[in-house]
Design a protein around this motif. Structure first.
Motif, mmCIF file in Angstrom:
data_model
loop_
_atom_site.group_PDB
_atom_site.id
_atom_site.type_symbol
_atom_site.label_atom_id
_atom_site.label_comp_id
_atom_site.label_asym_id
_atom_site.label_seq_id
_atom_site.Cartn_x
_atom_site.Cartn_y
_atom_site.Cartn_z
ATOM 1 N N VAL A 99 35.424 -1.162 26.594
ATOM 2 C CA VAL A 99 34.619 -2.082 27.164
ATOM 3 C C VAL A 99 32.339 -2.171 27.272
ATOM 4 O O VAL A 99 32.460 -2.927 27.750
ATOM 5 N N HIS A 100 32.652 -1.926 26.342
ATOM 6 C CA HIS A 100 30.870 -1.544 26.448
ATOM 7 C C HIS A 100 30.845 -3.698 25.574
ATOM 8 O O HIS A 100 29.693 -4.191 26.040
ATOM 9 N N ILE A 101 31.656 -4.135 24.965
ATOM 10 C CA ILE A 101 31.450 -5.044 24.667
ATOM 11 C C ILE A 101 32.525 -6.495 25.128
ATOM 12 O O ILE A 101 31.017 -7.177 25.615
ATOM 13 N N THR A 102 32.985 -6.162 26.466
ATOM 14 C CA THR A 102 33.615 -6.506 27.235
ATOM 15 C C THR A 102 32.215 -7.053 28.563
ATOM 16 O O THR A 102 31.828 -8.437 28.706
ATOM 17 N N LEU B 6 30.175 -6.699 14.123
ATOM 18 C CA LEU B 6 30.716 -5.364 14.220
ATOM 19 C C LEU B 6 32.091 -5.658 12.635
ATOM 20 O O LEU B 6 32.729 -4.493 12.788
ATOM 21 N N LYS B 7 31.567 -6.622 12.311
ATOM 22 C CA LYS B 7 32.530 -6.501 10.230
ATOM 23 C C LYS B 7 34.110 -7.360 10.250
ATOM 24 O O LYS B 7 34.577 -7.347 9.401
ATOM 25 N N MET B 8 34.810 -6.039 11.324
ATOM 26 C CA MET B 8 36.128 -5.740 11.650
ATOM 27 C C MET B 8 36.542 -6.479 11.893
ATOM 28 O O MET B 8 38.215 -5.665 12.355
ATOM 29 N N SER B 9 36.646 -7.228 13.080
ATOM 30 C CA SER B 9 37.052 -7.460 14.800
ATOM 31 C C SER B 9 38.294 -8.502 14.273
ATOM 32 O O SER B 9 37.353 -9.437 13.975
ATOM 33 N N ARG B 10 38.868 -8.495 14.562
ATOM 34 C CA ARG B 10 40.381 -8.902 14.197
ATOM 35 C C ARG B 10 39.640 -10.056 15.719
ATOM 36 O O ARG B 10 40.365 -11.279 15.560
ATOM 37 N N PHE B 11 39.471 -9.687 16.894
ATOM 38 C CA PHE B 11 39.849 -10.616 18.451
ATOM 39 C C PHE B 11 38.284 -11.653 18.092
ATOM 40 O O PHE B 11 39.304 -12.739 18.391
ATOM 41 N N TRP B 12 36.869 -12.054 17.769
ATOM 42 C CA TRP B 12 35.892 -12.096 17.601
ATOM 43 C C TRP B 12 36.580 -13.797 16.013
ATOM 44 O O TRP B 12 36.475 -14.279 16.059
ATOM 45 N N LEU B 13 37.942 -12.788 15.031
ATOM 46 C CA LEU B 13 37.873 -13.821 14.107
ATOM 47 C C LEU B 13 38.799 -14.183 14.637
ATOM 48 O O LEU B 13 39.038 -15.738 13.845
ATOM 49 N N ALA B 14 39.697 -13.644 15.762
ATOM 50 C CA ALA B 14 40.768 -14.845 16.399
ATOM 51 C C ALA B 14 40.573 -16.061 16.817
ATOM 52 O O ALA B 14 40.981 -17.128 16.509
ATOM 53 N N LEU B 15 39.360 -15.789 17.143
ATOM 54 C CA LEU B 15 39.327 -16.746 18.509
ATOM 55 C C LEU B 15 37.852 -17.903 17.483
ATOM 56 O O LEU B 15 38.653 -18.776 17.494
ATOM 57 N N MET B 16 38.214 -17.486 16.622
ATOM 58 C CA MET B 16 36.888 -18.615 15.594
ATOM 59 C C MET B 16 37.723 -19.290 14.744
ATOM 60 O O MET B 16 38.020 -20.520 14.990
ATOM 61 N N THR B 17 38.878 -18.437 14.751
ATOM 62 C CA THR B 17 40.048 -19.103 13.482
ATOM 63 C C THR B 17 40.381 -20.913 14.826
ATOM 64 O O THR B 17 41.132 -21.867 13.592
ATOM 65 N N LYS B 18 41.184 -20.061 15.509
ATOM 66 C CA LYS B 18 41.061 -21.147 17.043
ATOM 67 C C LYS B 18 41.155 -21.727 16.745
ATOM 68 O O LYS B 18 41.577 -23.244 17.013
ATOM 69 N N GLN C 91 19.139 -6.731 14.313
ATOM 70 C CA GLN C 91 19.462 -5.479 14.110
ATOM 71 C C GLN C 91 20.706 -5.057 15.203
ATOM 72 O O GLN C 91 21.230 -6.038 15.962
ATOM 73 N N PRO C 92 21.555 -3.667 14.448
ATOM 74 C CA PRO C 92 22.603 -3.746 15.546
ATOM 75 C C PRO C 92 22.758 -4.030 17.255
ATOM 76 O O PRO C 92 21.729 -3.225 17.653
ATOM 77 N N LEU C 93 23.352 -5.377 17.933
ATOM 78 C CA LEU C 93 23.245 -4.951 19.415
ATOM 79 C C LEU C 93 24.024 -4.279 20.296
ATOM 80 O O LEU C 93 23.692 -3.634 21.376
ATOM 81 N N PHE C 94 24.812 -3.643 18.956
ATOM 82 C CA PHE C 94 25.640 -2.729 20.227
ATOM 83 C C PHE C 94 25.195 -1.519 20.157
ATOM 84 O O PHE C 94 24.981 -1.509 19.242
ATOM 85 N N GLY C 95 25.779 -0.567 21.005
ATOM 86 C CA GLY C 95 24.924 0.442 22.037
ATOM 87 C C GLY C 95 23.303 0.032 22.704
ATOM 88 O O GLY C 95 22.650 1.643 22.892
#
Lengths: 217, 217
Positions: A114-117, A147-159, A190-194
């Protein structure tokens, strides 16, 4: 090495990835499939653990920090160059709608999504990236750095790289250039999350960026 | 936007890419398929045109510059830290063989392939990259920065990112870090294509790197 728990999950990831390659950008049905396939327990947990190394993100998880009501009319009247004004301009000029969920996330995993979206367009504004393919790729690299280990964002970039390989090889070097830029910005920032963005609507963008160590490269 | 001329070629590219994802690294039968599928006329021509903007590469195409005989025994006796010694060490320690073709390339396209293939391990040595997955990814990014529109190197990099997405998501950020490093090094460096390496065997590596503006980041 993390392999999604079930073969089903792994197959879902590959098939939704290939659907993303074969569809036009902005097909949200396919994006929804990719999100589901990317949200395996293991990588979500690793991302949460990584984020919780930072007190701001940890607090956001505890408080289930939300963006709150977005009043685009009011934001459009804020001083030019404030975060709120630039956010409203970004939403209106790109014919978007602020993404807001009525549901209160119950788990850390739901909160992460939810937060990322709901902050995605704010990340566009503070990183100075457009919503065209170049801007999205740059932001995907920024997300991976953060986020370091996000499958979603790596999927979009690889796509996007695979689409360049198949259909648009002239863009290969340019894509790498903006991946480099996005990753370096995300790594330096700095971390943007949060971040509690709702306290910052009236703050000039330069101040927001300086406080978050975001350099527009 | 360049789409490989024939549907067959495009399907071959996608299928050999997916074979690369599904096989272990070092399966040269699959690599050979990928090379064939990547060598469409349009992208090869664009790469040749790009390279020929630089006199050194243009001359190499005209002269069909070859690496010449590789005498590993002799090179192993050169002073420590010379290019030839480091090249011999790289080949021997990694249990490789110098890749050399008996055939004299007849076309610019053949020469591009022969030259890139027979100098590949030299690019490893001068960029200071290993032949593990991290070193290969870094060098793939370096190649894209130097060759601009190479389907083959983009395919290899994208394959590695897709494998990380599916099986090894903890490596995502590290892969982006070395892509950034490789692309920046390749962008800053002088063109390596067409360097007459056989004149440089006895030159200290620092001098070689300085003359090519290669900074080990």
């Amino acid at each position: 090495m993390i392999i999604p728990n079930q073969t089903h999950q792994s197959e879902l990831l590959m098939s939704s990835f290939l659907e993303m390659v074969n569809t036009t950008d902005g097909n949200f049905t396919v994006v929804a499939k990719l999100i589901e396939a990317s949200n395996d327990d293991e990588s979500m947990q690793l991302t949460i653990e990584h984020l919780c190394l930072y007190p701001q993100a940890k607090q956001a998880f505890i408080n289930r920090l939300r963006l709150g009501t977005i009043d685009l009319d009011r934001m459009s009247k804020l001083a030019v160059n404030t975060l709120g004004r630039l956010y409203a301009d970004h939403i209106i000029q790109n014919q978007l709608k602020p993404i807001q969920s009525e549901l209160q996330p119950q788990s850390e995993r739901d909160f992460l999504n939810v937060h990322i979206t709901e902050t995605h367009d704010l990340w566009h504004v503070v990183t100075g990236t457009n919503i065209d393919v170049l801007g999205e790729i740059q932001l995907e690299a920024f997300y991976i750095a953060q986020l370091k280990m996000s499958r979603f964002w790596l999927a979009l970039m690889t796509k996007n790289l695979l689409k360049s390989l198949l259909y648009d090889i002239e863009m290969a070097d340019r894509y790498l250039e903006i991946i480099t830029k996005g990753w370096m910005m995300g790594h330096q920032a700095q971390p943007l999350f949060g971040v509690n963005w709702s306290n910052l609507w009236e703050t000039p963008i330069e101040e927001v960026r300086a406080s978050l160590k975001i350099s527009i490269l």
